[in-house]
Structures are given as structure tokens and as C-alpha cells.
Design a protein around this motif. Sequence first.
Motif, short mmCIF file in Angstrom:
data_model
loop_
_atom_site.label_atom_id
_atom_site.label_comp_id
_atom_site.label_asym_id
_atom_site.label_seq_id
_atom_site.Cartn_x
_atom_site.Cartn_y
_atom_site.Cartn_z
N ARG A 17 34.97 33.26 42.63
CA ARG A 17 33.81 34.15 42.56
C ARG A 17 34.26 35.59 42.85
O ARG A 17 35.04 35.84 43.74
N ASN A 18 33.72 36.51 42.04
CA ASN A 18 33.85 37.95 42.30
C ASN A 18 35.30 38.42 42.20
O ASN A 18 35.82 39.08 43.10
N GLN A 19 35.93 38.09 41.08
CA GLN A 19 37.27 38.63 40.83
C GLN A 19 37.18 40.03 40.21
O GLN A 19 36.23 40.35 39.51
N GLY A 20 38.21 40.85 40.44
CA GLY A 20 38.26 42.20 39.91
C GLY A 20 39.07 42.31 38.64
O GLY A 20 39.38 43.43 38.19
N ASP A 21 39.43 41.20 38.03
CA ASP A 21 40.11 41.15 36.73
C ASP A 21 39.89 39.74 36.21
O ASP A 21 38.85 39.15 36.50
N ASP A 22 40.84 39.17 35.45
CA ASP A 22 40.66 37.80 35.00
C ASP A 22 40.59 36.85 36.20
O ASP A 22 41.39 36.96 37.13
N ALA A 23 39.67 35.90 36.17
CA ALA A 23 39.64 34.91 37.25
C ALA A 23 40.87 34.01 37.16
O ALA A 23 41.59 33.84 38.15
N LEU A 24 41.11 33.44 35.99
CA LEU A 24 42.31 32.62 35.76
C LEU A 24 43.00 33.12 34.50
O LEU A 24 42.35 33.29 33.47
N ALA A 25 44.31 33.31 34.57
CA ALA A 25 45.03 33.83 33.40
C ALA A 25 46.40 33.18 33.30
O ALA A 25 47.04 32.84 34.30
N THR A 69 35.21 26.13 38.28
CA THR A 69 33.94 26.86 38.24
C THR A 69 34.23 28.32 38.58
O THR A 69 34.81 28.62 39.63
N ILE A 70 33.82 29.20 37.67
CA ILE A 70 34.12 30.63 37.79
C ILE A 70 32.81 31.40 37.70
O ILE A 70 32.04 31.21 36.75
N SER A 71 32.58 32.26 38.65
CA SER A 71 31.35 33.06 38.67
C SER A 71 31.68 34.52 38.94
O SER A 71 32.43 34.83 39.86
N GLN A 72 31.15 35.39 38.11
CA GLN A 72 31.17 36.84 38.34
C GLN A 72 32.56 37.48 38.36
O GLN A 72 32.87 38.22 39.28
N PRO A 73 33.38 37.23 37.35
CA PRO A 73 34.54 38.12 37.21
C PRO A 73 34.02 39.48 36.75
O PRO A 73 33.46 39.60 35.67
N ASN A 74 34.13 40.49 37.60
CA ASN A 74 33.34 41.69 37.35
C ASN A 74 34.07 42.78 36.59
O ASN A 74 33.59 43.90 36.51
N LEU A 75 35.24 42.46 36.00
CA LEU A 75 35.89 43.44 35.14
C LEU A 75 36.37 42.80 33.84
O LEU A 75 36.15 43.36 32.77
N ALA A 76 37.02 41.64 33.90
CA ALA A 76 37.64 41.09 32.69
C ALA A 76 37.09 39.70 32.39
O ALA A 76 35.91 39.45 32.53
N ASN A 77 37.97 38.78 31.96
CA ASN A 77 37.54 37.48 31.46
C ASN A 77 37.43 36.44 32.58
O ASN A 77 38.06 36.54 33.62
#
Length: 725
Positions: free
Chosen positions: A356-364, A381-389
Motif C-alpha cells: 500500500r502507498n508506494q511512491g513508484d511501481d509496487a512490484l517490478a 494485493t496492491i493498493s494506491q501506488p501513487n506515482l507509477a504502476n
Amino acid sequence: MLSSTRRSVRRMPAIGAAVALAAGMLVTLAPSAHAAAGATLPFTSIEAESATTTGTRIGPDHTQGTLASEASGRQAVRLTSGQRVEFTVPRAANAVNVAYSVPDGQSGTLDVYVNGQRLAKTLTVTAKYSYVDTGWIPGARTHHFFDNARLLLGQNVQAGDTIAFQSTGTQVTVDVADFEQVAAAATQPAGSVSVTSKGADPSGNGDSTQAFRDAIAAAQGGVVWIPPGDYRLTSSLGGVQNVTLQGAGSWHSVLHTSRFIDQSSSSGNVHIKDFAVIGEVTERVDSSPDNFVNGSLGPNSSVSGMWIQHVKVGLWLMGTNDNLVVENNRILDTTADGLNLNGNARGVRVRNNFLRNQGDDALAMWSLYAPDTDSSFENNTISQPNLANGIAVYGGTDIAVKNNLISDTNALGSGIAISNQKFLDPFSPLAGTITVDGNTLVRTGAMNPNWNHPMGALRVDSYDSAINATVAITDTTITDSPYSAFEFVSGGGQGHPVRNVTVDGATVRNTGTVVVQAEAQGAATFRNVTATAVGAAGLYNCPYPAGSGSFTLTDGGGNSGWNSTWSDCASWPQPGQGNPDPDPARNLAKGRPADATGSVDVYTPGKAVDGDADSYWESANNAFPQSLTVDLGSAEAVRRLVLKLPPSTAWGARTQTITVLGSTDGQNYTTVVGAQGYRFDPATGNTATVSLPSGTSLRHLRLTVSANTGWPAGQFSEVEAYLTP
């Protein structure tokens, strides 16, 4: 990871992997057709907007730079001093984690009430880890507004009990609460080496770095035990190999450090489990290894049961990490990626994690130096990556992205990106079979603010080279995408083809513009793709650059609900443009793109259309006239404007002299209402209404402020436009 762009080319946004490095309703989201998507989690989440509150619900909004746009569900609850939000507990619990936001530079506490009784404990809230600026990334604005704070309640509550949070002086926006039954602390394994036996301080007062190093050296081939407590490490650990680091549970054993392991190589067999690492990273510095793991754990290693928070990247993995397993972890509030496999990953499994709440890709995965091969992201489960994918695969061979649940991307990315964007050389493009199966994407995709270009929920991108791998996209559920569902694009503007794509089995519900956004030459086959509530048209097929070739869609049968084509390649379809307006009384300006001749500090143009009357746009000072322009998306017969300033009595009464102008093409403006003085008085709601003459038709609404008796600038907290007089 983002690259530079050239304004002379319609280059698509580079998204991704961290430039050079480094009453209450349960949250229920639709599963994929054949398997449950997302992680099996030890907690249950409730959205604040579904709880009982004396505060103000904000959102929904998808405009980058607004608080609601980064919230789960694009909605949250704002509390001023004395206001509360009360959740009905969905399960037996003794702990809670709250996602929240406070104004920049502020901190405070929330009082906690269980069944109406105030606890002695409070929940600390702060903006310390929020409001991150990444100005070197094209299109990025101040973002990362939310943070997470957790609390052991000290008692057990049962399903049906209530837990309330009350603001005590600081404005707090509450987004979502996670309720959990935390198990008792585990006991020390036989034969393990405790860090306290080597001098570690569980009070957090002393520096435990050397004690951890000594315990690791003493426990080679065995277990380092981290008892319950708070431990402070002042520098990173290296030379970690052939050892297990084990805590008593992620709520019990807590390490405070922004750099836990930093090593370029390891012989492997490293197992990290069951404790928390909480850092102090407050800004993103790509040259600094402010990561939970930076580099290599070596072959046959694992990371499980961890709580990782307030670092730059959770795991930035380079070197050899063959057969690594990363599972059952929580990665929260990182200023860049959650996890990035940076080349040389073979047989890696990343599964059942919550981010939750990553500043770029959550998983890359990024295939720099060598291809990532036979590796997968599954059931996360990924919620709210607030810049990228949410999930990004940049190159690699035989990669799988399966059964993940991704929601609320904002604002430069998609839910899932399958891409040949290289960032640096040597890069290994996509090869073999890329399997994208059983994923559920909810409110994913965004409007890139740099290029004013929509990003699809699921993007296949031949950014720097042709896609020749087999890309098999199966059993996908896409719900409430603000723009398109599937996007095929050559984002570098070079016209590289996208080939060998099959989309087989997909349910698309309520997509804002189109089901398929085709902007590259190439081909894809669609089978059994059904769509309902499509905003503009089924297909946008306009390869870029013009004349670079065509994109061929083959109908494999079983498709329905998206057989229309957008006819105008000179313009982007706007959300909902193809359907009759279901609500003629709605505010046409809410959430629409806005710009201005100038603004100061955080008081940006989007604040005037975010649905939040307490946030506001303020123009450059002492430089009249100043203008705010809102793009309504299509020409509308606007009859009434409602202009607002914050309702707080701290805003003294003032008169602003305003001219209303309109345009249908964004170039040629005419005066709709000449310059007049409009009184804003907090005693009457700080609101002014402007009537527009019948026959007015405008898409671009411009308000020009030439004077303000209360402040030497133009100011609006909300600009609302209505079809009704």
C-alpha cells in the motif's frame, strides 16, 4: 523508473522502477473468473467513507495532486478537531492499522474509543513521511499524501463492536482501517542465537548494530533470534549469508533502520522472517540505498512475514537471487518501489504480499544486464501506488503475472504494465511467453498530467523496441477504470510494433472511455471479452506516429458490448463522452483537468476542482490579472457557476472581480459574463453564484480575476459548473 522526455515528440510517460536504483462496509472487490485474486490477508479492511462519521466525506476524484485521488476507493473522511469516524469491527481483533493524511508539516494524535470508552492509548499521526516531491520525474507533482499508523489495542474486541477515532486538534483525513487479531509473541527457537545475548538493546535506546553483526557471525547455518522489543540500527548489515533472521512476529519484534541489508553478493540461503523494519525515509534520494534489502540475498533465500515501512524501496534486488521466495509480507509507505527485481532473477516467486502507498511501481521486474527469467508475481494485493504502476514487467523471458488484485493507481501508470521500456543498457526485451492471468484491476489507469494522455488499466508498451514475445492475457477483470481497459502503445514515440498478443476472457465494467486504446502498429486477438457501461466507444485505434502502421484487432468470438469505434484521432475521448449524462444536476467541473496562469506553493489549480471546499487554488501574488481554466471534457450548455472559498471563519470576507470566458476549442475565448465584483463572506458560506446566459456553450471555462479586496491574488476553493439555472 523514469527517463527524460523530449517535448518535440509525443513521447509517452516513462513509468516505473525508481530511476537509477535504487455502520461499515467491508472492502470487497470482484475476483477473477477462475481463481480468487489477491493475497490471503490476516486483516480485514473497512473504508472510512463507509463508516459512521461526524466528519466530511471527500471524493471521489482521479486528479493527481488531490487528496481524494490517492485514497483507497478515491474517497476518505476528513476530521477536524472534535470530529470522529466510527467503525463497526468486522472480526475479532486486538490491533488496528489506519491509513490517514494530515496537512503538510503537521502532526498530532487520534483519540481511540472502543464501544464508546476512550482508551489511554492514542494513535500518533504525522506528515513527516508524506508530501514527497519528485520534480526530476516528468509529470510528477507533490504526491504521497497518506501514511499508515498501527496500534495494539491492549484488549480484544469482537465482531460488531465499535472503534472510533477522534481528532484532537489536527485535521486528519482517515482513509481505511485494517482490523487484525495479532497472535502472541513467538518464543525463541532451540539452538538459536539471540541478539540480546550479543548486547542488543530491546528498549531502542542503544545502538544494536554491532550486536546484530555478532549474532549473525555466531549463528552461521542456524537462526538469529530477535526477541520482542524495539531495536535501533544505525548502519546497514552486510555479509549476510547461510543464516535465518527470525523475530517473534511483525507486531512484536521491531527494527528501526532505513538500511537493513546492503550487499552486492551472497552465497545465499538467507531467510528473513517475522519481524518489522521501520525506517525514517522522508524523501526519495535515488543515489542512496535507503532500502530494506539493497542488492543480493543469494540463491535459495526467502523473505516472509515481514512488516516493511518508511524506506525508499522494500527490496531492490540486484546480483544473484535465484529461487528467491518473497511471501506473506506487508510493504507500506515506500517513497519508491515496493520490490524491484533488477536483472538476473531466475525462478523468483513473489506471492501473497500486501503493498500500500508506494511512491513508484509496487512490484517490478527490470531486465537490466541480464533477463529476469521464469519468475512470477502471484496472488498479491496492491493498493494506491501513487506515482507509477501496480505491477510492471520491463523486459524478461517467460514471466508470469497471475491472480493479483490491484486498485487505485495514480497518476503516471497502469494497474499492470508489460513493457520494453529499457531506461538503461544493456537491457533484455520481452521474450518467450509473458503470462498475464486471472488479475483483477479496480480503478486503475490514470491521466498522465505531463502529456495529458490517458493510461489504460492494463498496458502493453513497445516503448524502446518491438514486442515479439507471446503475450497471453487471460481471465482479466477490469472495473471502474477511469480511462481505458486495455492499452497498446509505443510510448517512446518511435512506432515500434506490438505483436503476438492474445486477450482471452475478460470482464470490463464501467470503463471511462474505451475498452481498447490502440496507439501502436501491430496486432492482437480478442476472445470472450465482454463490456458493460463503456464511457465513449469500444475502440480507439490511432497508431502513433501517424502513418507508422496499423493495429489489427482480430475478433476471436464471444466478444460483446464494445463494437463501436472512436472516429476522431485528433482528440482523446473524454470519460463518459459517448453516453447520455445520467445526472443532469451534477457538477461538470469536479475532477476535471484544471490549469492556471500561476499558483503558489501547494495551492495548485486542481485544488479548485477536487470536491474539497477546504483546499484551494491561489494564483501568483501581486500580479493581476490571473486566470483559472477548467476543461469540462466536451461542449456543455452551462447555465450556472458556484464559486467557493473555504468556509472557515478564518477567511475574512472579500470581493473578487471576475470575468467569465468560454471556449469550445481551448484556443479562442469569448466573454460570457463581463467583469463583476462577487462577494465571498464566511457568514453566508463564502460562496458566490454566477448565472450564465441561455445559449452558452463551452468546453473550456476560464475565470479571470482582476482584483481581490482580501488578498493580492485570485483564490477559489471550488469552481462548480451546472447545466441547471
